[in-house]
Design an enzyme around this catalytic site. Structure first.
Site, short mmCIF file in Angstrom:
data_model
loop_
_atom_site.label_atom_id
_atom_site.label_comp_id
_atom_site.label_asym_id
_atom_site.label_seq_id
_atom_site.Cartn_x
_atom_site.Cartn_y
_atom_site.Cartn_z
N GLY A 33 -12.79 -8.73 -36.11
CA GLY A 33 -13.67 -8.62 -36.31
C GLY A 33 -14.77 -8.45 -35.50
O GLY A 33 -14.29 -8.16 -34.17
N GLY A 34 -16.13 -8.63 -35.82
CA GLY A 34 -17.03 -8.27 -35.06
C GLY A 34 -16.47 -9.35 -33.77
O GLY A 34 -17.17 -9.12 -32.61
N ALA B 106 -1.93 11.39 -3.96
CA ALA B 106 -0.67 10.84 -4.39
C ALA B 106 -0.08 9.83 -4.98
O ALA B 106 -0.12 8.37 -4.75
CB ALA B 106 0.05 11.01 -2.63
N TRP C 190 -5.97 2.30 -4.11
CA TRP C 190 -5.67 1.04 -5.04
C TRP C 190 -4.66 -0.54 -4.81
O TRP C 190 -3.99 -0.61 -5.91
CB TRP C 190 -5.14 1.70 -6.25
CG TRP C 190 -5.59 3.36 -6.75
CD1 TRP C 190 -4.83 4.57 -6.54
CD2 TRP C 190 -6.45 3.71 -8.04
NE1 TRP C 190 -5.47 5.24 -6.97
CE2 TRP C 190 -6.79 4.47 -8.13
CE3 TRP C 190 -7.61 2.53 -8.01
CZ2 TRP C 190 -7.57 4.84 -8.18
CZ3 TRP C 190 -8.63 3.25 -9.20
CH2 TRP C 190 -8.77 4.28 -9.46
N CYS D 182 0.75 -1.54 0.26
CA CYS D 182 0.17 -0.13 0.07
C CYS D 182 1.03 1.31 0.00
O CYS D 182 1.43 1.25 0.53
CB CYS D 182 -1.03 -0.04 1.60
SG CYS D 182 -1.82 -1.25 1.57
N SER E 161 10.03 12.21 -0.01
CA SER E 161 10.07 11.38 -0.36
C SER E 161 10.64 10.89 0.85
O SER E 161 11.73 9.04 0.64
CB SER E 161 9.90 10.69 -1.89
OG SER E 161 11.64 11.26 -2.17
N GLU F 130 2.21 1.13 -11.78
CA GLU F 130 3.67 0.71 -10.81
C GLU F 130 4.64 1.86 -12.27
O GLU F 130 5.89 1.34 -12.07
CB GLU F 130 3.86 -0.63 -11.60
CG GLU F 130 4.12 -1.53 -11.58
CD GLU F 130 4.99 -2.11 -9.74
OE1 GLU F 130 5.66 -2.02 -9.82
OE2 GLU F 130 4.35 -2.10 -8.32
C1 LIG Z 1 -5.34 -1.60 -11.02
C2 LIG Z 1 -4.61 -1.21 -9.98
C3 LIG Z 1 -4.10 -1.88 -9.37
C4 LIG Z 1 -2.90 -0.90 -8.69
N1 LIG Z 1 -2.49 -1.15 -7.42
C5 LIG Z 1 -1.64 -0.88 -6.44
C6 LIG Z 1 -0.42 -1.40 -5.53
O1 LIG Z 1 -0.81 -2.32 -4.88
N2 LIG Z 1 -0.21 -0.19 -4.34
C7 LIG Z 1 -0.25 0.50 -4.90
O2 LIG Z 1 0.33 1.54 -4.02
N3 LIG Z 1 -0.65 1.08 -6.00
C8 LIG Z 1 -1.43 0.16 -6.73
N4 LIG Z 1 -1.70 0.94 -7.79
C9 LIG Z 1 -1.63 2.37 -8.37
C10 LIG Z 1 -0.61 3.15 -9.13
O3 LIG Z 1 0.45 2.61 -9.28
C11 LIG Z 1 -1.59 4.02 -10.13
O4 LIG Z 1 -2.55 4.49 -10.46
C12 LIG Z 1 -0.43 5.01 -10.68
O5 LIG Z 1 1.17 5.24 -9.85
C13 LIG Z 1 -0.95 6.05 -11.03
O6 LIG Z 1 -1.23 7.26 -10.13
P1 LIG Z 1 -2.96 7.91 -10.16
O7 LIG Z 1 -3.69 6.86 -10.82
O8 LIG Z 1 -2.49 9.24 -8.61
O9 LIG Z 1 -2.21 8.98 -11.53
P2 LIG Z 1 -1.69 10.30 -11.59
O10 LIG Z 1 -0.78 10.32 -10.49
O11 LIG Z 1 -2.81 11.24 -11.14
O12 LIG Z 1 -1.58 10.56 -13.37
C14 LIG Z 1 -2.60 11.18 -13.95
C15 LIG Z 1 -2.15 11.08 -14.77
O13 LIG Z 1 -1.22 11.64 -15.59
C16 LIG Z 1 0.18 12.36 -15.64
N5 LIG Z 1 1.37 12.31 -15.01
C17 LIG Z 1 1.02 12.40 -13.87
N6 LIG Z 1 2.15 13.07 -13.28
C18 LIG Z 1 3.17 13.69 -14.55
C19 LIG Z 1 4.22 14.38 -14.84
N7 LIG Z 1 5.16 14.24 -13.83
N8 LIG Z 1 4.47 14.00 -16.21
C20 LIG Z 1 3.92 13.74 -17.17
N9 LIG Z 1 2.54 13.08 -17.27
C21 LIG Z 1 2.71 13.05 -15.63
C22 LIG Z 1 -0.15 10.52 -15.33
O14 LIG Z 1 0.80 9.91 -16.34
C23 LIG Z 1 -1.31 10.37 -16.11
O15 LIG Z 1 -1.28 9.76 -17.36
C24 LIG Z 1 -2.97 0.56 -8.70
C25 LIG Z 1 -3.63 0.82 -9.73
C26 LIG Z 1 -4.62 0.38 -10.20
C27 LIG Z 1 -5.46 1.15 -11.17
#
Ligand SMILES: Cc1cc2nc3c(=O)[nH]c(=O)nc-3n(C[C@H](O)[C@H](O)[C@H](O)COP(=O)(O)OP(=O)(O)OC[C@H]3O[C@@H](n4cnc5c(N)ncnc54)[C@H](O)[C@@H]3O)c2cc1C
Length: 410
Positions: free
Chosen positions: A366-367, A136, A164, A130, A186, A390
């Site tokens: 296709g379909g 974040a 997530w 997590c 961080s 990731e």
């Molecule tokens: C099915 C699923 C499983 C997951 N499992 C885990 C898990 O087990 N543990 C865990 O900790 N997390 C998990 N995650 C979280 C996942 O790692 C995050 O969703 C991911 O890191 C992106 O963060 P966000 O969704 O907040 O997108 P955001 O950071 O809000 O990004 C939104 C958009 O903006 C773009 N963006 C953001 N910053 C920049 C930048 N500086 N330059 C250019 N583009 C940028 C992104 O690429 C994206 O297109 C999971 C997510 C999903 C959907």
């Protein structure tokens, strides 16, 4: 560690393991894939079956993780995700939490907690890592979950909301990344084990997703969660030293400092690339077979160059993605420096390949490709995850561009 040459082929032992994995993927996972995708539930019976044959076990995972050629994990991921991405993530999701402990924990912590993440064949468990929070995601540094040390009781008190989390709330062991010093961004993060049954940890919303629907994804709420001091991964002494160094350097805080969460992501990126290769290869194979058997205008559709060339491109991309993944995994295991961000490259290319190849497969069918009667529709939905979790594709590009240029590109 002994030097291992990069190999373009698997050795005999690896081939045997791959064929065993392929058998499970083809005979157990693939036939169950559509059902668990619709149910949107963790496929416990399949995890149990995997545990019975030793496929879902710490022993098997550790053997692949420490394979000196670096190909054990990518081979495993590719075969399982070839079977089905949602079920496969339910099987390997525990590994992400295990890697979090392997990367940051002491020998004793690894020995105590990693076995509890898996349970045993008679009583199977899963684990969750997590890190992400509602505010974040890519911006890990803005994490709000706090860990405060209660010296009198030698306990850490965790408060915050994670989102997530794969297996979040249903895990036996949760690995939680929290801020111990918010001023350090961080660099002030640390990872904690939340042992089974700890009061104050609960599952929030369970998400309904676009793909990998057999994998459980949920919020994890931490409300005054107290964990013993020994649950801090790496131990207090090491944390205090790290914090002291970070405070000293606080002014010129670069962006390339490794923190607990990033160490985990670094180790697991090529593995995510391998998952994407598995899904892409699966869709390509369905498309190839369909192209050879579906007839229109009195001949198989593959007889048309336009269709055959699509298949040629699909297979070329899958193989190129696998090579990048294998290279990065080998570099990681043999301790080479990722001077051109090769780990991020492999994840970026493989993730984008999976989206493209699965879309091409739908077109080729296709379909039929657009319906749930055929698996490529599900594979296309599943493929969308690889360029998000990731580290998104944009974040991979950022890492690669910064590494190549040495510039603080934003
Ligand atoms: C099915 C699923 C499983 C997951 N499992 C885990 C898990 O087990 N543990 C865990 O900790 N997390 C998990 N995650 C979280 C996942 O790692 C995050 O969703 C991911 O890191 C992106 O963060 P966000 O969704 O907040 O997108 P955001 O950071 O809000 O990004 C939104 C958009 O903006 C773009 N963006 C953001 N910053 C920049 C930048 N500086 N330059 C250019 N583009 C940028 C992104 O690429 C994206 O297109 C999971 C997510 C999903 C959907």
């Amino acid at each position: 560690m002994a030097e291992t040459e990069f190999a373009l082929d698997l050795n005999d032992d690896q081939k045997e393991v791959r064929s065993w994995l392929h058998g499970f993927a083809a005979d157990v996972m693939r036939p169950a894939a559509a059902e668990w995708d619709e149910r949107e539930e963790t496929p416990w019976p399949i995890i149990q079956e995997a545990a019975k044959i030793g496929l879902y076990s710490l022993d098997f995972y550790a053997q692949q993780y420490f394979d000196p050629t670096g190909l054990g994990i990518p081979m495993t991921m590719e075969e399982l995700f070839w079977g089905d991405a949602g079920i496969a993530l339910s099987i390997v999701g525990t590994g992400l939490a295990a890697v979090g402990v392997l990367a940051n924990g002491t020998e004793e912590q690894i020995g105590t907690w990693v076995p509890q993440m898996y349970g045993d064949a008679g009583d199977v468990k899963v684990a969750a890592f997590c890190s992400s929070e509602p505010d974040a995601g890519s911006d890990v540094a803005s994490m709000r979950t706090r860990a405060v040390y209660d010296e009198a009781k030698d306990e850490w008190v965790l408060n915050g909301t994670k989102t997530w989390a794969t297996n979040g709330g249903i895990a036996n062991v949760h690995v939680v990344v929290a801020s111990v010093d918010p001023e350090l961004g961080s660099k002030g993060h640390a990872s904690f084990i939340v042992p089974p049954g700890t009061p104050g940890l609960s599952q929030g919303q369970k998400f309904k997703k676009h793909g990998i629907r057999a994998s459980h994804t949920a919020e994890v709420v931490l409300d005054d969660v107290r964990v013993p001091g020994h649950c801090l991964l790496g131990g207090k002494e090491k944390l205090d030293e790290r914090l002291a160094r970070a405070r000293e350097r606080a002014k010129g805080s670069g962006e390339r400092v490794k923190n607990a969460a990033m160490a985990t992501f670094e180790a697991s990126r090529p593995a995510v690339g391998a998952m994407a290769v598995g899904t892409a290869r699966a869709a390509y194979e369905v498309a190839l077979e369909y192209g050879k058997t579906r007839e229109q205008f009195g001949r198989p559709v593959i007889d048309n160059q336009g269709v055959a060339f699509q298949l040629a491109d699909m297979r070329t991309s899958v193989d190129a993605a696998r090579l990048l993944v294998w290279r990065a995994s080998w570099m990681g295991v043999t301790g080479r420096k990722f001077e051109s961000a090769e780990g991020s490259m492999s994840k970026l290319f493989a993730s984008e390949t999976a989206k493209k190849v699965t879309a091409q497969a739908i077109q080729l069918l296709g379909g039929n490709g657009y319906t749930r009667e055929y698996p490529v529709e599900r594979m296309h939905r599943d493929a969308a995850i690889y360029s998000i979790f990731e580290g998104t594709s944009e974040i991979q590009r950022l890492v690669i561009a910064r590494t190549l240029s040495g510039m603080p590109i934003r």
